[in-house]
Write an enzyme that holds these catalytic residues in place. Sequence first.
Site, mmCIF file in Angstrom:
data_model
loop_
_atom_site.group_PDB
_atom_site.id
_atom_site.type_symbol
_atom_site.label_atom_id
_atom_site.label_comp_id
_atom_site.label_asym_id
_atom_site.label_seq_id
_atom_site.Cartn_x
_atom_site.Cartn_y
_atom_site.Cartn_z
ATOM 1 C CE LYS A 14 -1.658 -1.815 3.594
ATOM 2 N NZ LYS A 14 -2.625 -1.982 5.160
ATOM 3 C CB THR A 26 -7.631 7.863 6.782
ATOM 4 O OG1 THR A 26 -6.870 8.750 7.337
ATOM 5 C CG2 THR A 26 -7.249 8.650 5.984
ATOM 6 N N GLY A 75 -8.671 2.821 10.527
ATOM 7 C CA GLY A 75 -9.562 1.522 9.812
ATOM 8 C C GLY A 75 -9.073 0.970 8.708
ATOM 9 C CB THR A 76 -7.324 2.934 5.699
ATOM 10 O OG1 THR A 76 -6.202 3.025 6.155
ATOM 11 C CG2 THR A 76 -8.369 4.481 5.598
ATOM 12 N N GLY A 77 -6.482 0.271 7.261
ATOM 13 C CA GLY A 77 -6.028 -1.311 6.543
ATOM 14 C C GLY A 77 -6.677 -2.570 6.947
ATOM 15 C CB CYS A 78 -8.888 -2.829 10.256
ATOM 16 S SG CYS A 78 -8.252 -2.430 11.183
#
Length: 263
Positions: free
Chosen positions: A174, A205, A207-210
């Site tokens: 990412k 933003t 929580g984007t990775g989860c």
Amino acid sequence: MTPPRVLTVAGSDSGGGAGIQADLKTMSALGVHGMSVIAAVTAQNSLGVQGYWELPPEAVRAQLDSVLGDIGAQAVKTGMLASPALVEVVAEVLGTVTAPVVVDPVGVSKHGDSLLAPEAVETVISRLLPVATVVTPNLYEVEQLTSIKVEDETGMRPAAEALLSLGPTWVLIKGGHLPGPPVDLLTDGTEEYRLTAPRHDNHHTHGTGCTLASAIASHLALGDDIPTAVHNAKTYVTGAIAHGYPLGSGIGPVDHAWRHRST
């Protein structure tokens, strides 16, 4: 009819923006049945992580055995695992499943708080990455796992090759923290895809990775192949970021229900 089943193995976010809560919201939004194995509990809000407590390894194993032994899963996603003992247990069990495994190698929170013990990094490398169908590190996690610092888009391919040598079938790096338009790199060493998206002027933003990893797992359970699942997940999380909203006094969450709210 019973919808596809997706299992998340991760930590609980008391603020509801990331972790188990974000995973289950994502799964519900994408039409799959979400199930959870809680590996740790955090005291967390929009300002950061005030503390976390790991569950005993036997409790994590019992949850895994309970869900997989009866209900089963058509995809699995892992997130915060915190300690070497928890990584060991999860990797051992997931090494026996045939469902695709999406590994989000969570190292720090959005606020910069550590969520993985330093001594657990080697266990992630040696035990968890070899059972991963897809691993989804951000640039900090790439450096943590490979000692390679990616400073521009040209550095993404060598980093991906280093990660692939550790055992996962696919790597999604990412690149949202790079300057310029965000670009992600997806590769299995043979096929290669560059995924772009607009950069939204939005600080909400959390929580984007989860959310991205859970969306990939959900689309895999729905029958997509890896590149299609990642593309569809990227579209979903980009919309969730665009619709992120303020919450508390710090970083707000992405909006997992953005498609519902925008209809």
